[in-house]
Design an enzyme around this catalytic site. Sequence first.
Site, PDB file in Angstrom:
ATOM      1  N   ALA A  29      16.291  24.225 -39.797  1.00 38.82           N
ATOM      2  CA  ALA A  29      17.025  25.462 -39.554  1.00 38.82           C
ATOM      3  C   ALA A  29      16.457  26.138 -38.316  1.00 38.82           C
ATOM      4  CB  ALA A  29      16.880  26.381 -40.748  1.00 38.82           C
ATOM      5  N   ALA A  30      17.332  26.709 -37.535  1.00 40.50           N
ATOM      6  CA  ALA A  30      16.901  27.571 -36.438  1.00 40.50           C
ATOM      7  C   ALA A  30      17.439  28.950 -36.803  1.00 40.50           C
ATOM      8  CB  ALA A  30      17.490  27.084 -35.126  1.00 40.50           C
ATOM      9  N   SER A  31      16.810  29.988 -36.286  1.00 37.86           N
ATOM     10  CA  SER A  31      17.217  31.313 -36.750  1.00 37.86           C
ATOM     11  C   SER A  31      18.669  31.621 -36.409  1.00 37.86           C
ATOM     12  CB  SER A  31      16.303  32.367 -36.168  1.00 37.86           C
ATOM     13  OG  SER A  31      16.326  32.297 -34.766  1.00 37.86           O
TER      14      SER A  31
ATOM     15  N   VAL B   6      19.766  22.437 -37.041  1.00 36.19           N
ATOM     16  CA  VAL B   6      19.594  21.240 -36.227  1.00 36.19           C
ATOM     17  C   VAL B   6      19.979  19.990 -37.025  1.00 36.19           C
ATOM     18  CG1 VAL B   6      18.015  20.074 -34.651  1.00 36.19           C
ATOM     19  CG2 VAL B   6      17.594  22.450 -35.257  1.00 36.19           C
TER      20      VAL B   6
ATOM     21  N   LYS C  95      21.394  20.941 -31.929  1.00 33.13           N
ATOM     22  CA  LYS C  95      21.285  22.304 -32.472  1.00 33.13           C
ATOM     23  C   LYS C  95      22.661  22.948 -32.392  1.00 33.13           C
ATOM     24  CE  LYS C  95      18.692  25.816 -30.604  1.00 33.13           C
ATOM     25  NZ  LYS C  95      17.514  26.641 -30.383  1.00 33.13           N
TER      26      LYS C  95
ATOM     27  N   ASP D 167       8.767  32.746 -28.520  1.00 34.98           N
ATOM     28  CA  ASP D 167       9.255  33.145 -29.833  1.00 34.98           C
ATOM     29  C   ASP D 167       8.061  33.148 -30.784  1.00 34.98           C
ATOM     30  OD1 ASP D 167      10.800  33.834 -31.896  1.00 34.98           O
ATOM     31  OD2 ASP D 167      12.257  32.222 -31.685  1.00 34.98           O
TER      32      ASP D 167
END
Lengths: 210, 474
Positions: B161-163, B167, B181, B311
């Site tokens: 998971a990406a915010s 992916v 992504k 990040d």
Amino acid sequence: MSRNSSQAAGRRARNKETTRSRIVAAALALFQVKGFDATTTKAIARKARVAEGTVFNYFPTKEDIALHFLEQEVEHAMATVRANKRLRKAPIEEKLFALVQTQLEFLAPHERFIGAAFVHALTPGSKLGIFSPSAQELQFRYLAFVQELVDDAVRRGQLSAASWWTPHVFWIYYLGILLYWLHDPSPGKQQTLAFLDRSLKIGVAVLRQR
Amino acid sequence: MSATKRPSGSARPLASAAAGLTGNVVGDMLQRLFHSTSATGRALRLAGLTAGVTGSYVGYMAQRMFLGVEGRDTKRRATHAKTGHRIRDELQLLRGPVMKVGQALSLHTDLVPEEMLAELTKLQMEAPGMHPSLALAQFRASVGRSPEQVFKRFDAEPFAAASLGQVHRAVMRDGTCAAVKIQYPGIRAAIESDFRWIRNVTLPAQASGHLPKAALDEMESQIVAETDYVREADHIEFFRTSLKPLDFVVVPDVYRDCSTDRVLTMSVVAGQHLDAFLAKHPSQRLRDIVGSRLLELFYFQVLILKVLHADPHWGNYLFNDDGTIGLVDFGCVKQLGSEFIGRLRKSFLYPGRTDSPDFRRIVQEQFGSPGKKLSSVSQRAVADFAERFYRKVYPPDLKDADRAFDFSDPGFLRDFLRAAGKLARAKGSTTEYIFLVRAEIGLYTTLHRLKARVHTSAIVRRLLAESRKEDGSS
């Protein structure tokens, strides 16, 4: 019936279907460019390279062409969801998402026409309107499929048994989504995708708890 | 959304954004003022949905629970875990900037009880994403072709998971493994809409100077920029070239042909996330090596490249048993001005006393604006920060050059957050500084979790010298 005559009958049916497809394709292209109201049967016939009378033989009115297209859209969406093996075990919200999204993708190249058809459907006496027998027949076929999905979800324990009324509400929801989609200016209709996903999740969560 | 609910809902982002950014008094007061139940929260979430946005104020309200009275008074562990779980669910559902706030919060290990932290940590790695049908629809809408047409193989189920998305694994036509992504649809509009709200309702805090407009601009432009994957692809290519001198860093390759502003296809970077890496009980030596490299990577970017992959969350690093570090997620990248770096060079490892006129002059240059003298409160806050934190972690004296700093000590992180908060309250921040602190929190938290022992001053001293040489300054 001899083999020769049955072959000839098959050929005739195929030719008929080809002509029908040609008329529909020509009409859709013109609806998209010129608009639904401004397109004449004569122009459709010319573009489809058939006689104007032939167009009337297949479709008595322009609205019948529109209905035929909508029927194709619904049939395509239902067949796509049915044929997708992965979806069989998916939660109900994903199945409903896939159904509506497939419909919208089918409609996407004809957006302008769909907008006009939507307005037309609101005119009293329109064949596209909710009280027209042919439109109702299509609606019932669609809702029967939604009912099938809901029943399956109830059997799997994904929805409560009290969700039997869902298809009727879903029809109104679908019309709302269609309107939202028509008005969505975002690239790739992003907002509709998000709205569809999140509203279905919340809707199903409500049905699950009842 | 009903007209009566909007004002009270709108105050929440004010409360939390203000507190989240600078930890100020106004934010605290508002947090107490606008207390509401979870039922209201759910109503607001639904209201947000009708507008097609993420409705993130509920998330901010949730965040408030960490910082407000309830969070402080409720000591029972079970409650913490339950609350953390609920907040994670809320944040996962809402996405957008809130998710970022949630991630930033989970790095504040001393502010958040351990049980909540465990829940929030999951947020970084296990955000529920789009179901396959939505991910595929988003891919088609963005790329114009279906994944089956583009790739030899595509996994409809995401692997990470990406915010702002998720992916998926894929195999390119030539057999190369790729990571795709895909962004959650409509996220950019949602963020912009959230910020319009935040700007409107934080006018008083902006006017009082507690929430500098520049800080809001910075935050918005950064978060909005993160939604543009074309920009992220540019960043990846920049870092791939610029980080070549650090042979222990692995940066992915971008496949531009199958990337857009909402879909990013890149090569797969090997490695494990921090939790998985630590679960294998790496030796102290390996943890020291990785920790030293992380610190070097950080200051190489700040001092040499003057650009920071920033990040602040450890999900963006992948660790390997050979000590190499993979970098992923290049959404949040910050350019640091040459002037800022020049000033940082003067104050970093400052050998003299922090109450000397010379140090005061450096601080004035670093944090003050031209022609306006920095307040004595701000001066003291900076001196205090330098004394209590930086001198401990980065001893300036050459005789301490061989001493490694032990990041396993939890005290240093608390000191850092306390000093940073004090400085923020003293209005001594610049936007670049806020950004640097945000990134430093991520770095120090990771080093702390690694329990690494790092020759901090030696690394920084070497990079400072390199940086001066590159700029031709003394």
